[in-house]
Write a protein that holds these residues in place. Structure first.
Motif, mmCIF file in Angstrom:
data_model
loop_
_atom_site.group_PDB
_atom_site.id
_atom_site.type_symbol
_atom_site.label_atom_id
_atom_site.label_comp_id
_atom_site.label_asym_id
_atom_site.label_seq_id
_atom_site.Cartn_x
_atom_site.Cartn_y
_atom_site.Cartn_z
ATOM 1 N N TYR A 12 0.999 -0.548 0.343
ATOM 2 C CA TYR A 12 0.141 0.285 -0.317
ATOM 3 C C TYR A 12 0.853 1.493 -0.020
ATOM 4 O O TYR A 12 0.623 2.368 -0.676
ATOM 5 N N ASP A 13 1.578 1.110 0.686
ATOM 6 C CA ASP A 13 2.618 2.823 0.550
ATOM 7 C C ASP A 13 3.671 2.751 -0.717
ATOM 8 O O ASP A 13 3.274 3.923 -1.415
ATOM 9 N N LEU A 73 -6.858 2.301 -6.961
ATOM 10 C CA LEU A 73 -6.300 0.961 -6.789
ATOM 11 C C LEU A 73 -6.281 0.483 -7.525
ATOM 12 O O LEU A 73 -5.417 -1.076 -7.641
ATOM 13 N N ARG A 74 -6.937 -0.512 -8.569
ATOM 14 C CA ARG A 74 -7.661 -1.808 -9.086
ATOM 15 C C ARG A 74 -6.724 -1.118 -10.481
ATOM 16 O O ARG A 74 -6.716 -1.898 -10.825
ATOM 17 N N LEU A 89 -10.447 -5.798 6.891
ATOM 18 C CA LEU A 89 -9.667 -5.124 7.787
ATOM 19 C C LEU A 89 -8.457 -4.695 7.870
ATOM 20 O O LEU A 89 -7.842 -4.135 8.055
ATOM 21 N N ARG A 90 -7.663 -6.438 7.702
ATOM 22 C CA ARG A 90 -5.898 -6.375 7.348
ATOM 23 C C ARG A 90 -5.861 -5.318 6.480
ATOM 24 O O ARG A 90 -4.998 -4.549 6.795
ATOM 25 N N HIS A 91 -6.474 -5.291 5.203
ATOM 26 C CA HIS A 91 -5.791 -4.649 4.077
ATOM 27 C C HIS A 91 -6.433 -3.312 4.411
ATOM 28 O O HIS A 91 -5.496 -2.569 4.650
ATOM 29 N N LEU A 92 -7.453 -2.298 4.996
ATOM 30 C CA LEU A 92 -7.677 -1.352 5.443
ATOM 31 C C LEU A 92 -6.638 -0.764 7.102
ATOM 32 O O LEU A 92 -6.024 -0.100 6.235
ATOM 33 N N ARG A 93 -6.245 -1.736 7.807
ATOM 34 C CA ARG A 93 -5.154 -1.044 8.786
ATOM 35 C C ARG A 93 -3.663 -1.288 7.922
ATOM 36 O O ARG A 93 -2.788 -0.411 8.281
#
Length: 161
Positions: A12-13, A73-74, A89-93
């Protein structure tokens, strides 16, 4: 779990730093708007929103907010986008941690900028982190209404009308 939080954070960075999307500037604008609206001297007037606020998704909540269209993002990584939809949940974090790291580089100390201005902000300062708001269509064929929600939609990202 295919990816650790650190691996997701790195992915994500990379997405947020990609020059096509200009997210470091968007994050800096969101933080600046948050600091301006949260400072006791200016305060919030409640008289609508300006263009910068609408563009960044900044609200009068306790955190700066960055709006990310899922289409961006897509277009960057379709697989990562699908993983976000299926395990939000994991991805938003990971996405919020990556955005926070960029915010700390662009505006060092933004999460502690209000501690000297009021005693009430001291308690909240440690909780100040940039939040991500996702927009745009998900992989579902149409937005769901609350009556259509079922067990199949648990722990997935959906669009509700």
């Amino acid at each position: 779990m295919a990816n650790s939080l650190q691996e997701l954070r790195t992915r994500y960075d990379d997405f947020l730093r990609h020059e096509r999307f200009n997210y470091p500037e968007r994050i800096a604008t969101s933080v600046d708007d948050y600091i301006q609206r949260s400072s006791p001297s200016t305060g919030s007037t409640g008289k609508g929103t300006d263009k910068a606020t609408a563009a960044t998704g900044m609200t009068t909540s306790n955190n700066p907010r960055l709006r990310i269209p899922l289409s961006e993002l897509r277009s960057y990584d379709a697989r990562l986008s699908n993983q976000l939809i299926n395990d939000p949940l994991r991805h938003l974090r990971a996405l919020e941690f990556a955005a926070h790291d960029i915010a700390m580089e662009e505006r060092p100390g933004y999460d502690k900028s209000l501690t000297a201005s009021s005693s009430a902000a001291v308690d909240e300062a440690s909780d100040v982190r940039i939040r991500v708001a996702l927009g745009g269509p998900t992989n579902t064929s149409h937005p769901l209404n609350p009556r259509e929600l079922g067990s199949g939609t648990l722990r997935t990202l959906i669009c509700v009308e």
